[in-house]
Write a protein that holds these residues in place. Structure first.
Motif, PDB file in Angstrom:
ATOM      1  N   PHE A 270      -8.137   1.890  -0.926  1.00 17.14           N
ATOM      2  CA  PHE A 270      -8.636   2.885   0.014  1.00 17.14           C
ATOM      3  C   PHE A 270      -7.757   2.607   1.279  1.00 17.14           C
ATOM      4  CE2 PHE A 270     -12.466   3.556  -2.503  1.00 17.14           C
ATOM      5  CZ  PHE A 270     -12.220   4.979  -2.921  1.00 17.14           C
ATOM      6  N   SER A 271      -7.542   1.515   1.559  1.00 17.62           N
ATOM      7  CA  SER A 271      -6.847   0.956   3.184  1.00 17.62           C
ATOM      8  C   SER A 271      -5.416   1.261   2.375  1.00 17.62           C
ATOM      9  CB  SER A 271      -6.955  -0.652   3.170  1.00 17.62           C
ATOM     10  OG  SER A 271      -8.480  -0.677   3.450  1.00 17.62           O
ATOM     11  N   TYR A 272      -4.819   1.004   1.217  1.00 21.17           N
ATOM     12  CA  TYR A 272      -3.585   1.405   1.206  1.00 21.17           C
ATOM     13  C   TYR A 272      -3.147   3.001   1.204  1.00 21.17           C
ATOM     14  CZ  TYR A 272       0.574   1.942  -1.971  1.00 21.17           C
ATOM     15  OH  TYR A 272       1.872   2.369  -2.476  1.00 21.17           O
ATOM     16  N   ASP A 273      -4.186   3.808   0.651  1.00 23.35           N
ATOM     17  CA  ASP A 273      -3.904   5.141   0.589  1.00 23.35           C
ATOM     18  C   ASP A 273      -4.153   5.757   1.794  1.00 23.35           C
ATOM     19  OD1 ASP A 273      -3.866   5.146  -2.248  1.00 23.35           O
ATOM     20  OD2 ASP A 273      -5.888   5.055  -2.606  1.00 23.35           O
TER      21      ASP A 273
ATOM     22  N   ARG B 211       3.747   2.061   3.270  1.00 22.64           N
ATOM     23  CA  ARG B 211       3.197   1.698   2.166  1.00 22.64           C
ATOM     24  C   ARG B 211       4.178   0.639   1.321  1.00 22.64           C
ATOM     25  NH1 ARG B 211      -0.250   6.394   2.547  1.00 22.64           N
ATOM     26  NH2 ARG B 211       1.672   7.915   1.991  1.00 22.64           N
ATOM     27  N   SER B 212       5.457   1.142   1.355  1.00 17.91           N
ATOM     28  CA  SER B 212       6.345   0.175   0.709  1.00 17.91           C
ATOM     29  C   SER B 212       6.496  -0.936   1.458  1.00 17.91           C
ATOM     30  CB  SER B 212       7.816   1.070   0.788  1.00 17.91           C
ATOM     31  OG  SER B 212       7.899   2.143  -0.047  1.00 17.91           O
ATOM     32  N   CYS B 213       6.437  -0.910   2.712  1.00 10.95           N
ATOM     33  CA  CYS B 213       6.434  -1.949   3.620  1.00 10.95           C
ATOM     34  C   CYS B 213       5.463  -3.193   3.223  1.00 10.95           C
ATOM     35  CB  CYS B 213       6.387  -1.819   5.042  1.00 10.95           C
ATOM     36  SG  CYS B 213       7.880  -1.162   5.935  1.00 10.95           S
ATOM     37  N   LEU B 214       4.203  -2.600   2.992  1.00 12.18           N
ATOM     38  CA  LEU B 214       2.991  -3.377   2.530  1.00 12.18           C
ATOM     39  C   LEU B 214       3.159  -4.071   1.045  1.00 12.18           C
ATOM     40  CD1 LEU B 214       0.151  -4.521   3.078  1.00 12.18           C
ATOM     41  CD2 LEU B 214      -0.520  -2.667   1.789  1.00 12.18           C
TER      42      LEU B 214
ATOM     43  N   ILE C 166      11.570  -7.459   8.568  1.00  9.02           N
ATOM     44  CA  ILE C 166      12.298  -6.135   9.145  1.00  9.02           C
ATOM     45  C   ILE C 166      13.532  -6.139   8.481  1.00  9.02           C
ATOM     46  CG2 ILE C 166      12.996  -5.231  11.307  1.00  9.02           C
ATOM     47  CD1 ILE C 166      10.552  -6.230  12.652  1.00  9.02           C
ATOM     48  N   GLU C 167      14.176  -7.143   8.578  1.00  6.10           N
ATOM     49  CA  GLU C 167      15.603  -7.170   8.165  1.00  6.10           C
ATOM     50  C   GLU C 167      15.768  -7.098   6.649  1.00  6.10           C
ATOM     51  OE1 GLU C 167      17.005 -11.226   9.126  1.00  6.10           O
ATOM     52  OE2 GLU C 167      16.555 -10.709  11.366  1.00  6.10           O
ATOM     53  N   CYS C 168      14.768  -7.405   5.666  1.00  3.04           N
ATOM     54  CA  CYS C 168      14.541  -6.961   4.313  1.00  3.04           C
ATOM     55  C   CYS C 168      14.356  -5.515   4.139  1.00  3.04           C
ATOM     56  CB  CYS C 168      13.599  -7.943   3.601  1.00  3.04           C
ATOM     57  SG  CYS C 168      13.925  -9.540   3.214  1.00  3.04           S
ATOM     58  N   TRP C 169      13.778  -4.987   5.059  1.00  8.86           N
ATOM     59  CA  TRP C 169      12.997  -3.306   4.945  1.00  8.86           C
ATOM     60  C   TRP C 169      14.453  -2.563   5.402  1.00  8.86           C
ATOM     61  CZ3 TRP C 169       7.939  -3.979   8.382  1.00  8.86           C
ATOM     62  CH2 TRP C 169       7.136  -4.795   7.409  1.00  8.86           C
TER      63      TRP C 169
ATOM     64  N   ALA D 185      -1.898  -5.519  -3.922  1.00  8.60           N
ATOM     65  CA  ALA D 185      -0.411  -4.691  -4.004  1.00  8.60           C
ATOM     66  C   ALA D 185       0.251  -5.043  -5.314  1.00  8.60           C
ATOM     67  CB  ALA D 185       0.333  -5.304  -2.671  1.00  8.60           C
ATOM     68  N   LEU D 186       0.166  -6.022  -5.746  1.00  4.13           N
ATOM     69  CA  LEU D 186       0.868  -6.502  -7.018  1.00  4.13           C
ATOM     70  C   LEU D 186       0.297  -5.786  -8.299  1.00  4.13           C
ATOM     71  CD1 LEU D 186       1.498 -10.303  -7.034  1.00  4.13           C
ATOM     72  CD2 LEU D 186       3.431  -8.482  -6.678  1.00  4.13           C
ATOM     73  N   TRP D 187      -0.955  -5.196  -8.207  1.00 11.65           N
ATOM     74  CA  TRP D 187      -1.754  -4.380  -9.095  1.00 11.65           C
ATOM     75  C   TRP D 187      -1.084  -3.016  -9.027  1.00 11.65           C
ATOM     76  CZ3 TRP D 187      -5.536  -0.910  -7.468  1.00 11.65           C
ATOM     77  CH2 TRP D 187      -6.293  -0.180  -8.487  1.00 11.65           C
ATOM     78  N   ILE D 188      -0.889  -2.629  -7.760  1.00 14.65           N
ATOM     79  CA  ILE D 188      -0.331  -1.211  -7.539  1.00 14.65           C
ATOM     80  C   ILE D 188       1.072  -1.024  -7.984  1.00 14.65           C
ATOM     81  CG2 ILE D 188       0.541   0.525  -5.675  1.00 14.65           C
ATOM     82  CD1 ILE D 188      -1.942  -0.592  -4.241  1.00 14.65           C
ATOM     83  N   ALA D 189       1.748  -2.263  -7.604  1.00 16.61           N
ATOM     84  CA  ALA D 189       3.590  -2.242  -8.012  1.00 16.61           C
ATOM     85  C   ALA D 189       3.816  -2.537  -9.647  1.00 16.61           C
ATOM     86  CB  ALA D 189       4.020  -3.425  -6.909  1.00 16.61           C
ATOM     87  N   THR D 190       2.871  -3.052 -10.015  1.00 16.10           N
ATOM     88  CA  THR D 190       3.221  -3.350 -11.771  1.00 16.10           C
ATOM     89  C   THR D 190       2.526  -2.680 -12.619  1.00 16.10           C
ATOM     90  OG1 THR D 190       1.498  -5.184 -11.597  1.00 16.10           O
ATOM     91  CG2 THR D 190       3.717  -5.746 -11.247  1.00 16.10           C
ATOM     92  N   LYS D 191       1.500  -1.929 -11.890  1.00 13.65           N
ATOM     93  CA  LYS D 191       0.566  -0.975 -12.946  1.00 13.65           C
ATOM     94  C   LYS D 191       0.360   0.240 -12.505  1.00 13.65           C
ATOM     95  CE  LYS D 191      -3.572  -1.489 -15.735  1.00 13.65           C
ATOM     96  NZ  LYS D 191      -4.799  -2.324 -15.989  1.00 13.65           N
ATOM     97  N   VAL D 192      -0.058   0.559 -11.603  1.00  9.97           N
ATOM     98  CA  VAL D 192      -0.670   1.711 -10.943  1.00  9.97           C
ATOM     99  C   VAL D 192       0.422   2.825 -10.457  1.00  9.97           C
ATOM    100  CG1 VAL D 192      -1.744   3.096  -8.859  1.00  9.97           C
ATOM    101  CG2 VAL D 192      -2.878   0.907  -9.735  1.00  9.97           C
ATOM    102  N   ASP D 193       1.586   1.941  -9.970  1.00  6.61           N
ATOM    103  CA  ASP D 193       2.827   2.828  -9.587  1.00  6.61           C
ATOM    104  C   ASP D 193       3.999   2.168  -9.866  1.00  6.61           C
ATOM    105  OD1 ASP D 193       4.138   5.019  -8.421  1.00  6.61           O
ATOM    106  OD2 ASP D 193       4.122   4.155  -6.398  1.00  6.61           O
TER     107      ASP D 193
END
Length: 928
Positions: free
Chosen positions: A433-436, A444-447, A465-468, A515-523
């Motif tokens: 919910f905090s992410y959403d 969200r991508s930064c997180l 910041i330099e990676c972003w 965050a890894l759950w979102i990045a590897t499974k949810v989205d």
């Protein structure tokens, strides 16, 4: 009249009115040794005797049943006092019933009814006394009707007793009303709190302070903010007459009418007509009632600021003494709600986390096998002190009775926590919910990007910041550095990142796993991460795992070579840093057309960079720092999209061919701190002769806005300090071995972004002068080095003082080594010449670390004692003339400061009084 006959005298009429008593005389009764019954037979003598006794407070009247009636106890007189008490009670009832909407106690209502009955009875006694007058004889002192007079006397006696009882009862009232049933807080089921007692006491202390009206409780999801608020609610039940307590669980959509309806029900406004009213009318009704109450409004789970005024809630103040307490995951809500006090609800410490975990698992499971307790502590530690995760994992493991089950749980939690039982549904979905709720897809991508770093890793804000920037997450149309810092602050304020030392942030383990759950499974379609950090990989993952991956991180492993040819058309970020890399094959990068961020840093055995890296024309961020690479291939000039290039601490670098760096026209960030410092540069390198030509090339970079640089050549130094542009974008400056530098003069305004300054082996440097006023002199507002937090001065033998540090109010670390001419860190005489505003500044207000070594002539750090509110350590070695430390007693009392130095130096130190030395004695550690 015989002696055996009972004589009854009832004195009424004028005498009754004067004396306020009735007299009943039995035969042969004597009240005065000198007065006989026979004397009272004569009206005149009786009158005289009664008159003489009327001024006395003693007992002068008896009746035949033997009950004394004091002269000052006639019902009329006592009833006046009862009536006064009745009137006082009615005034209080009027206020508390009308303004506070309380209900009167049944006991009080019964008392008021009995007082009314008593008043009626006294009035009747007064009326009946007229009839008794008509029955008197013997000149008005003897009754004609013995039975009637005796009955009247009984009534008076009984009335006296009743009035006395009413007065006593009325005097015992401590309160006359109670809260109506709807004002009492509903008891809320609440888990036993472990480890949060201090936070609860802090909140309750604020609740009793008049100046604190609104309290915000903030923290990450699952940290037990709601449990804390429930405990506060239940504590109010113990004092129901103090507050009208209203609990509202705020909808995430922030429905204003829902909040109004909840409040309306609690204060008795919710009726058939309520639903038809407008928000404004409901607010008026709520305001009318709450203005008359002392209320405590508890708002749980606020995601956006609640407009209390629009709802109808009057602002709490020292007059109404009302309170508003709310919970939120975003500290920004506290500010927008006008909170008088922000209190962060932290995760549990290790001991408390283990106690909670142990309680939920149960002794039966923990004692089922001797190896389980140790394994269980590891499992609990993986939850990062988050109560929600601790409870979820503990309950899932409560029937796991073999060590193998616990070892498997450890593996799952370390590798892919979302695969652990119930973690996805009960923990990550709540945290999401905090992410959403983050304000944009970019944030969200930064997180999610932060999850590429290992657990418990301190992530440099600048590196993030330099990676972003390299990935294109930040909007190129605006100032990307500023946008990056704003995004980090948004994530910190949302309790999704945590502040760490040295301008870094950390990600809580459970937030990272979410965050890894979102990045590897949810989205997975849009993000698709592959993260294997700190798991001792010795080779790169299999090729088929690369094909759909957008971001890959294998930080902190043991990979020593990259020999395969991975097919990864979507890959944008590749983190290979902190491995054992020695060799990269020439074809490794050939199938990475979309790669924009490549990090090879901290591979100290990597000596060669294949020229084929040049085929990655999309590359925008390249980090080669802390490698042993000796030469940058000229083919890198094809990386025309490069925005960030990090070559810090590449001490072995010998060759950067001229005009290679100036070819990167889109370059925004260039890091060259200690670049090539240990190598003998080739003639065709910009590093030749102390980087003589480096600063000239930097002038050709139109978008450069962040620079860290080491200057080891007088010509490079002069070029740098003639360029306001280069100074203005400099973040870290290292001046080394500049033989002609004897006085450093610069404008503070030009170096306003500098956070680190190091000066070494500048043996002619006698003075540092930083103009805090600029070209306009005193007409300009004084400036200071607000960004400067680290200063290191080493081997500058002619330097006499560092008074200019008064311009660095946020300095955290100061190291001064081998400067034999320094006598004072701050020179009193020089400070007196500064503008008044700067003279009033207390130096070292935020200093954390101070190291002074081999300063043979140093006598003073500062002439007065300073509070040092943040100082953690002082190290003093071989400073024989330094006999005082500017420490005050409060510095020792408030927190422990570590002091390191020689034992004999410590014994020679002088103190204002022995108490200060004794206070700091436990802080001292002898270096030898």
């Amino acid at each position: 009249m015989s002696a055996e006959t009972n004589w009854h005298f009832v004195f009424c009429a004028d005498l009754f009115k004067q004396l306020h008593f009735s007299v009943f005389i039995g035969s042969n009764d004597v009240w005065d040794d000198n007065v006989q019954i026979s004397d009272l037979m004569q009206p005149s003598s009786t009158q005289n005797w009664l008159s003489s006794q009327s001024s006395s407070s003693g007992l002068i009247v008896k009746r035949e049943i033997g009950v004394d009636i004091p002269i000052d106890k006639y019902p009329n007189k006592n009833l006046e006092r009862v009536t006064e008490k009745r009137n006082e009670v009615l005034r209080i009832l009027d206020i508390e019933e009308r303004q506070q909407h309380n209900r009167r106690l049944d006991q009080v209502q019964g008392w008021l009814s009995r007082v009314k009955a008593a008043e009626d009875e006294v009035d009747k006694l007064k009326n009946d006394s007229t009839q008794e007058i008509d029955k008197l004889c013997l000149g008005g002192f003897c009754t004609n009707n013995l039975t009637s007079s005796n009955g009247f006397g009984e009534r008076v006696t009984r009335m006296l007793e009743d009035v006395d009882a009413l007065k006593t009862e009325g005097d015992q009232f401590t309160r006359v009303t109670e809260k109506r049933l709807e004002d009492l807080p509903d008891e809320r089921p609440c888990e036993i709190m472990i480890g949060s007692e201090s936070t609860f006491h802090e909140v309750w202390r604020c609740l009793v302070e008049e100046q604190v009206g609104i309290i915000g409780l903030y923290g990450m999801g699952g940290v037990s903010k709601t449990t804390l608020l429930k405990k506060i609610n239940n504590r109010f039940r113990e004092m129901p007459n103090d507050f009208t307590v209203i609990w509202v669980t705020v909808p995430r959509s922030l429905q204003m009418e829902y909040i109004q309806n909840t409040i309306g029900r609690k204060i008795g406004l919710f009726d058939d007509s309520w639903g038809d009213k407008r928000i404004e009318d409901k607010a008026t009704d709520i305001l009318r009632i709450l203005k008359q109450k002392k209320f405590a409004l508890l708002l749980d789970d606020i995601w956006d600021p609640v407009d209390l005024e629009r709802i109808g809630v009057p602002p709490p103040d020292s007059i109404n003494k009302s309170k508003v307490v709310f919970t939120t995951r975003h500290i920004g809500v506290c500010g927008n709600m006008g909170a008088d006090q922000d209190i962060k609800v932290e995760c549990l410490r290790h001991e408390d986390a283990w106690e909670l975990f142990e309680r939920k698992v149960g002794d039966g499971t923990l004692n089922g096998h001797p190896e389980i307790p140790e394994l269980a502590e590891i499992v609990a530690e993986e939850c990062g002190g988050l109560p929600l995760a601790l409870v979820t994992v503990a309950l899932a493991m409560s029937r796991s009775n073999t060590p193998e089950e616990w070892e498997h749980a450890i593996g799952v939690l370390k590798r892919l926590a979302y695969e652990f039982s119930d973690m996805e549904d009960k923990v990550f979905r709540l945290l999401k919910f905090s992410y959403d709720h983050l304000p944009s897809d970019a944030i969200r991508s930064c997180l999610l990007y932060c999850s590429l770093f290992p657990k418990n890793h301190s992530i440099s804000r600048n590196e993030l910041i330099e990676c972003w920037i390299g990935e294109g997450i930040l909007d190129d149309r605006n100032g990307m550095q500023n946008e990056g810092y704003r995004n980090i602050n948004d994530l910190v304020h949302a309790c999704l990142l945590e502040d760490a030392e040295d301008n870094c942030v950390r990600m809580h383990d459970m937030i990272r796993d979410m965050a890894l759950w979102i990045a590897t499974k949810v989205d997975k379609e849009n993000e698709s991460f592959f993260v294997r950090t700190g798991v001792e990989l010795t080779e790169i993952p299999k090729i088929d795992e690369w094909e759909s991956v957008r971001r890959m991180s294998v930080i902190e492993n043991k990979i020593d070579s990259l020999t395969m040819i991975p097919m990864c058309p979507r890959l944008k970020t590749l983190f290979l840093n902190s491995n054992h890399l020695k060799m990269i094959s020439v074809n490794f990068f050939q199938s990475m057309p979309s790669l924009t961020v490549l990090n090879l840093s901290n591979n100290p055995s990597l000596t060669n960079l294949p020229s084929e890296i040049s085929i990655m024309v999309s590359l925008q961020h390249l980090d080669l720092s802390r490698t042993a690479i000796k030469e940058l291939p000229q083919e890198l000039e094809s990386l025309v999209e490069l925005k960030c290039l990090n070559m810090e601490r590449m001490s072995q670098l010998r060759t950067i061919r001229r005009w290679l760096i100036s070819n990167f026209l889109k370059l925004q960030v260039l890091r060259l701190w200690e670049c090539g410092s240990l190598s003998l540069a080739t003639d065709d390198s910009v590093l030749f002769n102390g980087a003589e030509f480096l600063t000239e090339e930097l002038l050709y970079l139109p978008h450069l806005n962040m620079l860290s640089i080491t200057l080891m050549n007088d010509h490079a130094f002069e070029t740098f300090f003639k360029s306001g542009k280069l100074q203005n974008c400099t973040q870290s400056l290292y001046l080394q071995s500049l033989p002609r530098l004897n006085c450093l003069k610069a404008l503070v305004t030009d170096l306003k972004h500098m956070d680190t300054l190091k000066i070494m082996d500048c043996n002619c440097l006698a003075e540092l002068q930083f103009d805090c006023l600029g070209e306009m002199g005193c007409r300009q507002k004084p400036r200071s080095f607000r960004s400067l937090h680290t200063v290191n001065i080493n081997s500058c033998s002619k330097l006499r003082d560092l008074t200019w540090l008064v311009l660095a109010p946020n300095l955290k670390s100061l190291v001064v080594l081998s400067c034999s001419s320094i006598k004072d860190i701050f020179c009193d005489k020089k400070i007196s010449d500064l503008p008044e505003k700067i003279k009033k500044t207390i130096p070292f207000a935020k200093l954390e670390f101070l190291e002074l070594q081999q300063l043979q002539n140093l006598k003073s750090i500062y002439w007065n004692a300073m509070p040092f509110q943040h100082l953690k350590k002082i190290k003093v070695i071989r400073c024989p003339k330094l006999e005082k430390l500017p420490l005050d007693f409060n510095s020792a009392k408030e927190h422990k400061i570590g002091i390191e130095g020689e034992q004999d130096w410590w014994e020679r130190l002088q103190w204002v009084n022995p108490a200060i030395k004794n206070a700091f004695r436990p802080c001292f550690t002898s270096s030898w």
